[in-house]
Design a protein around this motif. Structure first.
Motif, mmCIF file in Angstrom:
data_model
loop_
_atom_site.group_PDB
_atom_site.id
_atom_site.type_symbol
_atom_site.label_atom_id
_atom_site.label_comp_id
_atom_site.label_asym_id
_atom_site.label_seq_id
_atom_site.Cartn_x
_atom_site.Cartn_y
_atom_site.Cartn_z
ATOM 1 N N TYR A 213 0.846 -1.194 0.000
ATOM 2 C CA TYR A 213 0.000 0.000 0.000
ATOM 3 C C TYR A 213 0.880 1.242 0.000
ATOM 4 O O TYR A 213 1.910 1.302 0.680
ATOM 5 N N LEU A 215 0.366 4.822 1.393
ATOM 6 C CA LEU A 215 -0.538 5.482 2.337
ATOM 7 C C LEU A 215 -0.509 6.978 2.106
ATOM 8 O O LEU A 215 0.522 7.634 2.274
ATOM 9 N N VAL A 218 -0.016 10.594 5.303
ATOM 10 C CA VAL A 218 0.061 9.947 6.620
ATOM 11 C C VAL A 218 0.352 10.938 7.738
ATOM 12 O O VAL A 218 0.188 10.608 8.917
ATOM 13 N N GLY A 244 4.845 5.590 2.751
ATOM 14 C CA GLY A 244 4.019 6.700 3.179
ATOM 15 C C GLY A 244 4.284 7.971 2.398
ATOM 16 O O GLY A 244 5.409 8.231 1.963
#
Length: 512
Positions: A213, A215, A218, A244
C-alpha cells in the motif's frame, strides 16, 4: 546462404560475449528484496481504456471528467510496463468514488471497486496477470479522509468518525485534524474508525493478493494508528510493503512520522533537487547528494525510500524543461539515469517514458498516448535492465567521486561488484580523471549504456563524456588480446566457408 551467414554471426557474437563475461557480473543472485524493485505509478482512469462497456459519462476533452481508463486497459498494456524493466506497478485508489472522483481519492465505499474501472473479478485478473510476469502490485490506500459526500458525513451516529472541520495551517499540533481541500478528516483515534480501516485493508490483501500500500497523507493520522495498521496488514501477508506520503522540505521533517511499521517514504526533498538540477544544463548540483546523508541519519532503512521526479501533485518535469527551452527527451534521460542509479526505489509516473507534458493539475494528468516515438522508452528499458542485473545499483554503497555544476561521477559498490556512474549534464564535453586508489590497478571501465571503454593508464582512469550524456561503467579486469578466442572465431569461419564451398560444388554436380 542468408541462414548460414546469420548462424555464423550469432556464433561469433556468443563467443565474444563469453569472453567479456567478467567479475563485474559475477555477484551471486540473491533473494529479491523491495529495494531491488522499480515502480511504475499510474492513474487508472488516465492510462488505457480496454473495456468500452464501463464508459459511462466519458469525456476525454474535459480534464475533470472520466477518460475511460480501466483494469482491462492496464492488463492489455502490461507488456508496456514489463518491457521497460519495471518490477512493480502502483495504482491510484481503485475503490468506489463519489461522482466526479475520476482520480480515485473521493472514496465512497472501501469494499467496492469503482464502476468505471471494472469489477473486483477483473481487478483480480489484472493482479494475477501481473504476478505471472513477476510484477508486484501496490494500491494507493487513503486512511486520512473520505469523499466530501460520504454517507458517514451525514450519519448522526458517526459524528465522532470525523474531526471537526479545520482549515489547513502550519501548526503541527493541528495537522492531524486538518481537512485537506475540504475533504472530511477521519478520526483514526476512534477505535471504530481504525478497526474499519484495518479490516478493509486486510480484506483487499486476502481477496486479491496485492503486495503493498501507498498510504496517502500519513501526516494527518497518528503514529499509533500507523503502527497498528502496519501490524494488521503484515499479519496477512509476509513482506507486505508500506510506503508513506508525507510532504516535507527536509528528510528530518518526513522522519518525524517514521515508525517501524512504515517501510519507506516518498522523498519529496530529493524530487525537488532532481527537478532543479536536471531541467537545464550547467545547474548547481552541490547539494544533490545530501539526501543520502540525511536518509542514513534519519531513516531506519534508507534503501526503501521512494525516489520520484513527477507525481499527480506537480507540474510535469517535461513542462519545467520546456520552460527552459530544453529538449525534454534528453532532460528525462539524464534525470532518469540519476534516479535509477542512486540508492532508493525509483518510482516513475505514467507518461514520463514519452515525456508527457502538463502544468498544474489537472493539466498534468492527461490520457496516456501509446502512439509516440519510443526512443526514451528504450533508454528507460536499458536502465531498468541494468538495475535488475547489477546488485550494486540496488544494494551498494554510494561514494561521490566528482560533483561540479552538472558533471557527476559516483561509485556504487556491493561485494566484488563496482559500478561507476558518470552523468555530464553540462553544455560542453567533460573529462574527469579517477585514480586507481578510488578504483583498482590494472582494470578497465566498460560502458554498459553507450559502449565506452576506459582503460587504466599510469594509475589513472580518464573518463571523457560528451555534453548531455550519461554512462554506466562496470569495473572489470583488463582484457587484452585473447588468442584462444581469435582462434575459435577463425575455426568457426573456416568451417562455415568450407561447408559453403562444399555445398556449392555438390549442387553443381547434381545439376550436371
Amino acid at each position: 546462404m542468408g541462414r548460414v551467414n546469420g548462424a555464423l554471426f550469432l556464433i561469433t557474437i556468443l563467443l565474444f560475449n563469453s569472453v567479456f563475461a567478467t567479475s563485474a557480473f559475477a555477484v551471486e543472485k540473491e533473494e529479491r528484496k523491495w529495494q531491488d524493485e522499480s515502480i511504475y505509478f499510474l492513474m487508472v482512469d488516465r492510462f488505457a481504456n480496454g473495456d468500452s462497456s464501463n464508459d459511462q459519462f466519458i469525456d476525454t476533452q474535459d480534464p475533470l471528467a472520466y477518460h475511460g481508463g480501466d483494469f482491462k486497459g492496464i492488463q492489455d498494456r502490461l507488456d508496456h510496463i514489463d518491457d521497460m524493466g519495471f518490477t512493480t506497478m502502483l495504482l491510484t485508489p481503485i475503490f468506489q468514488n463519489e461522482e466526479g472522483g475520476f482520480h480515485g481519492y473521493w472514496i465512497e465505499d472501501f469494499y467496492e471497486t469503482e464502476d468505471h474501472f471494472g469489477s473486483i473479478d477483473e481487478f483480480k485478473q489484472l493482479v494475477d496477470a501481473a504476478h505471472e510476469r513477476g510484477i508486484k502490485v501496490i494500491l494507493d490506500f487513503v486512511v486520512s479522509y473520505t469523499g466530501p459526500n460520504h454517507p458517514w458525513v451525514s450519519d448522526s451516529k458517526k459524528e465522532d468518525w470525523y474531526h471537526e472541520e479545520s482549515p489547513m495551517d502550519n501548526d503541527l499540533d493541528h495537522v492531524q485534524n486538518e481537512w485537506i481541500d475540504g475533504l472530511p478528516a477521519l478520526n483514526t483515534e476512534n477505535p471504530e474508525v481504525s478497526e474499519y480501516l484495518f479490516d478493509a485493508a486486510k480484506w483487499w490483501i486476502e481477496e486479491t493478493d496485492i503486495d503493498g500500500y501507498r498510504l496517502n497523507n500519513v501526516e494527518h493520522v497518528t503514529a499509533d494508528f500507523l503502527t497498528e495498521f502496519s501490524q494488521e496488514v503484515k499479519s496477512v501477508k509476509e513482506n507486505f510493503y508500506l510506503i508513506g506520503e508525507v510532504y516535507g522540505n527536509e528528510i528530518g521533517e518526513i522522519a518525524t512520522y517514521a515508525n517501524p511499521g512504515i517501510d519507506g517514504f516518498l522523498d519529496f526533498p530529493l524530487a525537488e533537487q532532481m527537478r532543479s538540477a536536471f531541467k537545464n544544463v550547467d545547474q548547481s548540483t552541490s547539494s544533490l547528494f545530501n539526501y543520502w546523508d540525511d536518509s542514513q541519519q534519519f531513516i531506519e532503512n534508507p534503501y526503501l525510500m521512494g525516489n520520484f521526479i513527477d507525481n499527480q501533485e506537480m507540474s510535469r518535469f517535461t513542462r519545467l524543461a520546456a520552460d527552459e527551452n530544453m529538449f525534454p527527451g534528453t532532460r528525462w534521460e539524464l534525470a532518469t539515469a540519476f534516479m535509477f542509479t542512486v540508492p532508493g526505489i525509483p518510482i516513475m509516473y505514467y507518461g514520463s517514458e514519452i515525456a508527457l507534458d502538463g502544468g498544474e493539475g489537472p493539466d498534468n494528468i492527461p490520457l496516456m498516448d501509446f502512439n509516440v516515438d519510443e526512443e526514451l522508452k528504450d533508454y528507460i528499458s536499458d536502465l531498468g535492465r541494468l538495475r535488475q542485473e547489477l546488485p550494486a545499483l540496488t544494494r551498494g554503497s554510494l561514494d561521490v567521486l566528482h560533483n561540479d555544476h552538472g558533471m557527476l561521477v559516483y561509485k556504487r559498490e556491493y561485494q566484488d561488484e563496482i559500478i561507476i556512474i558518470a552523468i555530464n549534464n553540462t553544455s560542453t564535453t567533460q573529462k574527469v580523471t579517477l585514480s586507481d586508489e578510488e578504483l583498482r590497478n590494472d582494470g578497465e571501465l566498460r560502458g554498459l549504456l553507450g559502449g565506452d571503454l576506459v582503460r587504466e593508464n599510469n594509475g589513472n582512469y580518464d573518463i571523457v563524456l560528451d555534453r548531455e550524456v550519461a554512462e554506466i561503467y562496470a569495473l572489470t579486469d583488463k582484457v587484452g588480446f585473447n588468442y584462444w578466442l581469435l582462434s575459435a572465431v577463425a575455426v568457426v569461419w573456416i568451417f562455415f566457408i568450407s561447408l559453403f564451398i562444399y555445398m556449392k560444388k555438390r549442387g553443381k554436380r547434381n545439376q550436371q
